[in-house]
Motif scaffolding. Structure first.
Motif, PDB file in Angstrom:
ATOM      1  N   TYR A   1       0.853  -1.189   0.000  1.00 19.33           N
ATOM      2  CA  TYR A   1       0.000   0.000   0.000  1.00 19.33           C
ATOM      3  C   TYR A   1       0.886   1.235   0.000  1.00 19.33           C
ATOM      4  O   TYR A   1       1.773   1.382   0.840  1.00 19.33           O
ATOM      5  N   LYS A   2       0.657   2.135  -0.941  1.00 17.78           N
ATOM      6  CA  LYS A   2       1.507   3.311  -1.128  1.00 17.78           C
ATOM      7  C   LYS A   2       0.856   4.611  -0.657  1.00 17.78           C
ATOM      8  O   LYS A   2       1.283   5.680  -1.028  1.00 17.78           O
ATOM      9  N   GLY A   3      -0.195   4.516   0.156  1.00 18.71           N
ATOM     10  CA  GLY A   3      -0.838   5.712   0.685  1.00 18.71           C
ATOM     11  C   GLY A   3      -2.115   6.084  -0.032  1.00 18.71           C
ATOM     12  O   GLY A   3      -3.091   6.447   0.598  1.00 18.71           O
ATOM     13  N   ASN A   4      -2.115   6.004  -1.352  1.00 19.31           N
ATOM     14  CA  ASN A   4      -3.338   6.300  -2.103  1.00 19.31           C
ATOM     15  C   ASN A   4      -3.605   5.270  -3.208  1.00 19.31           C
ATOM     16  O   ASN A   4      -4.537   5.421  -3.973  1.00 19.31           O
ATOM     17  N   HIS A   5      -2.760   4.254  -3.304  1.00 23.21           N
ATOM     18  CA  HIS A   5      -2.951   3.161  -4.254  1.00 23.21           C
ATOM     19  C   HIS A   5      -2.101   1.969  -3.812  1.00 23.21           C
ATOM     20  O   HIS A   5      -1.332   2.060  -2.861  1.00 23.21           O
ATOM     21  N   TYR A   6      -2.263   0.861  -4.499  1.00 22.80           N
ATOM     22  CA  TYR A   6      -1.489  -0.343  -4.218  1.00 22.80           C
ATOM     23  C   TYR A   6      -0.483  -0.588  -5.335  1.00 22.80           C
ATOM     24  O   TYR A   6      -0.783  -0.356  -6.511  1.00 22.80           O
ATOM     25  N   LEU A   7       0.699  -1.059  -4.973  1.00 20.74           N
ATOM     26  CA  LEU A   7       1.700  -1.525  -5.930  1.00 20.74           C
ATOM     27  C   LEU A   7       1.709  -3.044  -5.810  1.00 20.74           C
ATOM     28  O   LEU A   7       1.982  -3.593  -4.745  1.00 20.74           O
ATOM     29  N   ILE A   8       1.363  -3.717  -6.896  1.00 24.43           N
ATOM     30  CA  ILE A   8       1.197  -5.166  -6.884  1.00 24.43           C
ATOM     31  C   ILE A   8       2.202  -5.807  -7.833  1.00 24.43           C
ATOM     32  O   ILE A   8       2.346  -5.386  -8.981  1.00 24.43           O
ATOM     33  N   ASP A   9       2.909  -6.828  -7.334  1.00 21.52           N
ATOM     34  CA  ASP A   9       3.809  -7.626  -8.166  1.00 21.52           C
ATOM     35  C   ASP A   9       3.064  -8.862  -8.635  1.00 21.52           C
ATOM     36  O   ASP A   9       2.541  -9.635  -7.818  1.00 21.52           O
ATOM     37  N   VAL A  10       3.007  -9.046  -9.957  1.00 20.28           N
ATOM     38  CA  VAL A  10       2.368 -10.212 -10.553  1.00 20.28           C
ATOM     39  C   VAL A  10       3.460 -11.016 -11.254  1.00 20.28           C
ATOM     40  O   VAL A  10       4.131 -10.510 -12.153  1.00 20.28           O
ATOM     41  N   LYS A  11       3.655 -12.266 -10.813  1.00 18.02           N
ATOM     42  CA  LYS A  11       4.645 -13.130 -11.453  1.00 18.02           C
ATOM     43  C   LYS A  11       3.955 -13.937 -12.543  1.00 18.02           C
ATOM     44  O   LYS A  11       3.035 -14.710 -12.279  1.00 18.02           O
ATOM     45  N   CYS A  12       4.407 -13.730 -13.769  1.00 17.25           N
ATOM     46  CA  CYS A  12       3.814 -14.400 -14.925  1.00 17.25           C
ATOM     47  C   CYS A  12       4.374 -15.809 -15.073  1.00 17.25           C
ATOM     48  O   CYS A  12       5.401 -16.150 -14.484  1.00 17.25           O
ATOM     49  N   LYS A  13       3.704 -16.612 -15.875  1.00 19.98           N
ATOM     50  CA  LYS A  13       4.101 -18.004 -16.076  1.00 19.98           C
ATOM     51  C   LYS A  13       5.509 -18.144 -16.640  1.00 19.98           C
ATOM     52  O   LYS A  13       6.190 -19.120 -16.376  1.00 19.98           O
ATOM     53  N   ASN A  14       5.955 -17.143 -17.425  1.00 24.87           N
ATOM     54  CA  ASN A  14       7.293 -17.224 -18.016  1.00 24.87           C
ATOM     55  C   ASN A  14       8.384 -16.721 -17.073  1.00 24.87           C
ATOM     56  O   ASN A  14       9.540 -16.633 -17.447  1.00 24.87           O
ATOM     57  N   GLY A  15       8.002 -16.361 -15.831  1.00 23.00           N
ATOM     58  CA  GLY A  15       8.979 -15.917 -14.841  1.00 23.00           C
ATOM     59  C   GLY A  15       9.129 -14.411 -14.738  1.00 23.00           C
ATOM     60  O   GLY A  15       9.761 -13.914 -13.817  1.00 23.00           O
ATOM     61  N   THR A  16       8.573 -13.667 -15.674  1.00 24.16           N
ATOM     62  CA  THR A  16       8.627 -12.214 -15.646  1.00 24.16           C
ATOM     63  C   THR A  16       7.713 -11.674 -14.550  1.00 24.16           C
ATOM     64  O   THR A  16       6.631 -12.196 -14.319  1.00 24.16           O
TER      65      THR A  16
END
Length: 73
Positions: free
Chosen positions: A29-44
């Motif tokens: 949570y960044k105060g006014n929005h969320y920063l989300i890490d999404v790990k894709c199937k190819n590892g990215t």
């Protein structure tokens, strides 16, 4: 590096609806929005800024139109 404006990225409940799919691995949570890490199937890992609330380990789809992607140094 590639960058996409905040309002040009769609996270979707159904992974099959996106042009990429992955699993949420981190939510900050960044105060006014969320920063989300999404790990894709190819590892990215794709980082997404969003106002929506998601759960760790959710499978999601990510949709980005090619014309909205900017390449930066």
């Amino acid at each position: 590096k590639a960058a996409v404006d905040f309002d040009k990225v769609d996270m979707l409940d159904d992974p099959a609806d996106g042009t990429a799919e992955g699993q949420i691995r981190n939510i900050l949570y960044k105060g006014n929005h969320y920063l989300i890490d999404v790990k894709c199937k190819n590892g990215t890992t794709i980082q997404v800024d969003t106002n929506d609330v998601w759960e760790d380990w959710d499978m999601v789809g990510i949709r980005i139109n090619p014309e909205d992607i900017r390449i930066i140094n």
